[in-house]
Design a protein around this motif. Structure first.
Motif, mmCIF file in Angstrom:
data_model
loop_
_atom_site.group_PDB
_atom_site.id
_atom_site.type_symbol
_atom_site.label_atom_id
_atom_site.label_comp_id
_atom_site.label_asym_id
_atom_site.label_seq_id
_atom_site.Cartn_x
_atom_site.Cartn_y
_atom_site.Cartn_z
ATOM 1 N N TRP A 18 31.824 -2.514 31.025
ATOM 2 C CA TRP A 18 32.391 -1.261 31.488
ATOM 3 C C TRP A 18 33.909 -1.299 31.429
ATOM 4 N N SER A 19 34.472 -0.097 31.477
ATOM 5 C CA SER A 19 35.910 0.064 31.506
ATOM 6 C C SER A 19 36.208 1.236 32.429
ATOM 7 N N LEU A 20 37.331 1.147 33.140
ATOM 8 C CA LEU A 20 37.732 2.229 34.032
ATOM 9 C C LEU A 20 39.203 2.523 33.804
ATOM 10 N N ASP A 21 39.500 3.770 33.423
ATOM 11 C CA ASP A 21 40.874 4.231 33.270
ATOM 12 C C ASP A 21 41.425 4.449 34.681
ATOM 13 N N LEU A 22 42.410 3.662 35.086
ATOM 14 C CA LEU A 22 42.930 3.747 36.449
ATOM 15 C C LEU A 22 43.796 4.978 36.675
ATOM 16 N N THR A 23 44.181 5.663 35.599
ATOM 17 C CA THR A 23 44.959 6.894 35.735
ATOM 18 C C THR A 23 44.041 8.083 35.993
ATOM 19 N N THR A 24 42.998 8.196 35.183
ATOM 20 C CA THR A 24 42.082 9.334 35.311
ATOM 21 C C THR A 24 40.847 8.999 36.137
#
Length: 162
Positions: A18-24
Protein backbone atom coordinates in the motif's frame (compact mmCIF):
# COMPACT_ATOMS: atom_id res chain seq x y z
CA UNK A 1 5.97 -7.06 -9.93
CA UNK A 2 3.12 -4.81 -10.94
CA UNK A 3 2.94 -1.14 -10.06
CA UNK A 4 0.51 0.11 -7.45
CA UNK A 5 -2.34 1.94 -9.07
CA UNK A 6 -5.43 3.56 -7.68
CA UNK A 7 -7.74 0.70 -6.82
CA UNK A 8 -6.60 -2.90 -7.33
CA UNK A 9 -3.21 -4.20 -8.42
CA UNK A 10 -2.15 -7.83 -8.77
CA UNK A 11 -0.25 -9.22 -5.76
CA UNK A 12 1.45 -12.61 -6.18
CA UNK A 13 3.18 -12.63 -2.75
CA UNK A 14 0.34 -12.92 -0.21
CA UNK A 15 1.32 -9.62 1.40
CA UNK A 16 -0.61 -6.43 0.81
CA UNK A 17 1.32 -3.48 -0.60
CA UNK A 18 0.00 0.00 0.00
CA UNK A 19 0.84 3.65 -0.36
CA UNK A 20 -0.67 6.72 1.28
CA UNK A 21 -0.31 10.26 -0.06
CA UNK A 22 0.17 12.29 3.13
CA UNK A 23 -0.99 15.48 1.40
CA UNK A 24 -4.31 14.22 0.05
CA UNK A 25 -4.60 11.20 2.41
CA UNK A 26 -5.56 9.13 -0.64
CA UNK A 27 -4.62 5.44 -0.35
CA UNK A 28 -3.35 3.16 -3.10
CA UNK A 29 -3.71 -0.54 -2.37
CA UNK A 30 -2.72 -3.84 -3.96
CA UNK A 31 -5.47 -6.44 -4.33
CA UNK A 32 -4.20 -8.33 -1.27
CA UNK A 33 -4.88 -5.30 0.95
CA UNK A 34 -8.53 -5.45 -0.13
CA UNK A 35 -8.58 -9.15 0.80
CA UNK A 36 -6.89 -8.57 4.16
CA UNK A 37 -9.16 -5.67 5.11
CA UNK A 38 -12.33 -7.13 3.61
CA UNK A 39 -13.00 -3.89 1.73
CA UNK A 40 -13.89 -3.25 -1.89
CA UNK A 41 -12.70 0.33 -2.38
CA UNK A 42 -9.60 2.09 -1.04
CA UNK A 43 -10.98 4.08 1.86
CA UNK A 44 -8.72 5.38 4.59
CA UNK A 45 -11.82 6.17 6.68
CA UNK A 46 -13.12 2.58 6.36
CA UNK A 47 -9.70 1.22 7.33
CA UNK A 48 -9.43 3.53 10.35
CA UNK A 49 -12.97 2.68 11.44
CA UNK A 50 -12.02 -1.02 11.50
CA UNK A 51 -9.10 -0.54 13.90
CA UNK A 52 -9.84 -1.77 17.41
CA UNK A 53 -10.53 1.29 19.62
CA UNK A 54 -7.78 0.31 22.09
CA UNK A 55 -5.22 0.22 19.25
CA UNK A 56 -6.25 3.49 17.60
CA UNK A 57 -3.83 5.63 19.70
CA UNK A 58 -0.93 3.49 18.44
CA UNK A 59 -1.92 4.05 14.80
CA UNK A 60 -2.48 7.78 15.42
CA UNK A 61 0.98 8.00 17.02
CA UNK A 62 2.68 6.20 14.12
CA UNK A 63 0.87 8.38 11.57
CA UNK A 64 1.79 11.56 13.45
CA UNK A 65 5.47 10.60 13.68
CA UNK A 66 5.55 9.47 10.04
CA UNK A 67 4.24 12.88 8.94
CA UNK A 68 7.09 14.60 10.80
CA UNK A 69 10.11 12.43 10.07
CA UNK A 70 11.15 10.11 7.23
CA UNK A 71 12.11 6.63 8.29
CA UNK A 72 10.88 3.12 8.90
CA UNK A 73 7.90 2.43 11.14
CA UNK A 74 6.20 -0.74 12.35
CA UNK A 75 2.81 -1.40 13.93
CA UNK A 76 0.77 -4.45 14.92
CA UNK A 77 -2.87 -3.83 15.74
CA UNK A 78 -6.25 -5.51 15.97
CA UNK A 79 -8.71 -4.95 13.14
CA UNK A 80 -12.41 -5.77 12.77
CA UNK A 81 -12.86 -7.52 9.42
CA UNK A 82 -16.63 -7.75 9.34
CA UNK A 83 -17.52 -9.49 12.60
CA UNK A 84 -14.10 -11.15 12.93
CA UNK A 85 -11.26 -9.65 14.99
CA UNK A 86 -7.91 -10.02 13.21
CA UNK A 87 -4.34 -8.90 13.96
CA UNK A 88 -2.54 -6.95 11.25
CA UNK A 89 1.16 -6.22 10.99
CA UNK A 90 2.42 -3.20 9.04
CA UNK A 91 5.95 -2.35 7.98
CA UNK A 92 6.12 1.11 6.46
CA UNK A 93 8.52 3.76 5.27
CA UNK A 94 7.83 7.50 5.40
CA UNK A 95 9.34 8.99 2.24
CA UNK A 96 10.45 12.61 2.16
CA UNK A 97 9.32 14.96 -0.58
CA UNK A 98 11.31 17.81 -2.13
CA UNK A 99 11.01 19.92 1.02
CA UNK A 100 12.49 17.14 3.20
CA UNK A 101 9.23 16.44 5.01
CA UNK A 102 7.46 13.12 4.45
CA UNK A 103 4.81 13.30 1.75
CA UNK A 104 4.14 9.57 1.23
CA UNK A 105 3.96 6.40 3.28
CA UNK A 106 4.85 3.13 1.56
CA UNK A 107 4.09 -0.10 3.32
CA UNK A 108 3.22 -3.75 3.46
CA UNK A 109 0.52 -5.35 5.56
CA UNK A 110 -0.10 -8.95 6.46
CA UNK A 111 -2.67 -10.74 8.57
CA UNK A 112 -0.69 -12.02 11.57
CA UNK A 113 -3.67 -13.43 13.50
CA UNK A 114 -2.48 -17.04 13.23
CA UNK A 115 1.08 -16.05 14.13
CA UNK A 116 -0.17 -14.24 17.25
CA UNK A 117 -2.19 -17.34 18.25
CA UNK A 118 0.92 -19.53 17.88
CA UNK A 119 2.91 -17.04 19.97
CA UNK A 120 0.28 -17.24 22.74
CA UNK A 121 0.35 -21.06 22.62
CA UNK A 122 4.14 -21.05 22.71
CA UNK A 123 4.19 -18.69 25.70
CA UNK A 124 1.70 -20.96 27.50
CA UNK A 125 3.81 -24.02 26.69
CA UNK A 126 6.96 -22.30 27.96
CA UNK A 127 5.10 -21.28 31.13
CA UNK A 128 3.86 -24.84 31.64
CA UNK A 129 7.36 -26.21 30.99
CA UNK A 130 8.85 -23.73 33.45
CA UNK A 131 6.21 -24.64 36.06
CA UNK A 132 7.08 -28.29 35.51
CA UNK A 133 10.78 -27.57 35.98
CA UNK A 134 10.08 -25.66 39.20
CA UNK A 135 7.85 -28.48 40.49
CA UNK A 136 10.47 -31.07 39.57
CA UNK A 137 13.16 -29.05 41.35
CA UNK A 138 10.96 -28.72 44.44
CA UNK A 139 10.24 -32.47 44.50
CA UNK A 140 13.95 -33.21 44.13
CA UNK A 141 14.82 -30.84 47.00
CA UNK A 142 12.05 -32.29 49.16
CA UNK A 143 13.24 -35.84 48.44
CA UNK A 144 16.78 -34.85 49.43
CA UNK A 145 15.55 -33.37 52.72
CA UNK A 146 13.34 -36.39 53.31
CA UNK A 147 16.31 -38.70 52.70
CA UNK A 148 18.29 -36.82 55.38
CA UNK A 149 15.40 -37.11 57.85
CA UNK A 150 14.95 -40.81 57.00
CA UNK A 151 18.70 -41.40 57.44
CA UNK A 152 18.72 -39.72 60.85
CA UNK A 153 15.58 -41.62 61.84
CA UNK A 154 17.28 -44.90 60.88
CA UNK A 155 20.35 -43.96 62.93
CA UNK A 156 18.08 -43.16 65.89
CA UNK A 157 16.27 -46.51 65.52
CA UNK A 158 19.61 -48.34 65.29
CA UNK A 159 20.85 -46.50 68.42
CA UNK A 160 17.69 -47.44 70.37
CA UNK A 161 17.95 -51.08 69.28
CA UNK A 162 21.51 -51.33 70.68
Amino acid sequence: MTDLVRGHAADPFGVGFWSLDLTTMEPYWSSKVFDILGLRVPSLRAFLDGIHPDDRPLIDQVMSRAREQPGPYRAVHRYMRGSELRSLGHHMQAVAGRDGRPDRLLGVVSDVTDLKAVQVELAAAVTARNAGLVASSMVHSFKNQLAIVAGHAQLAIDAVDQ
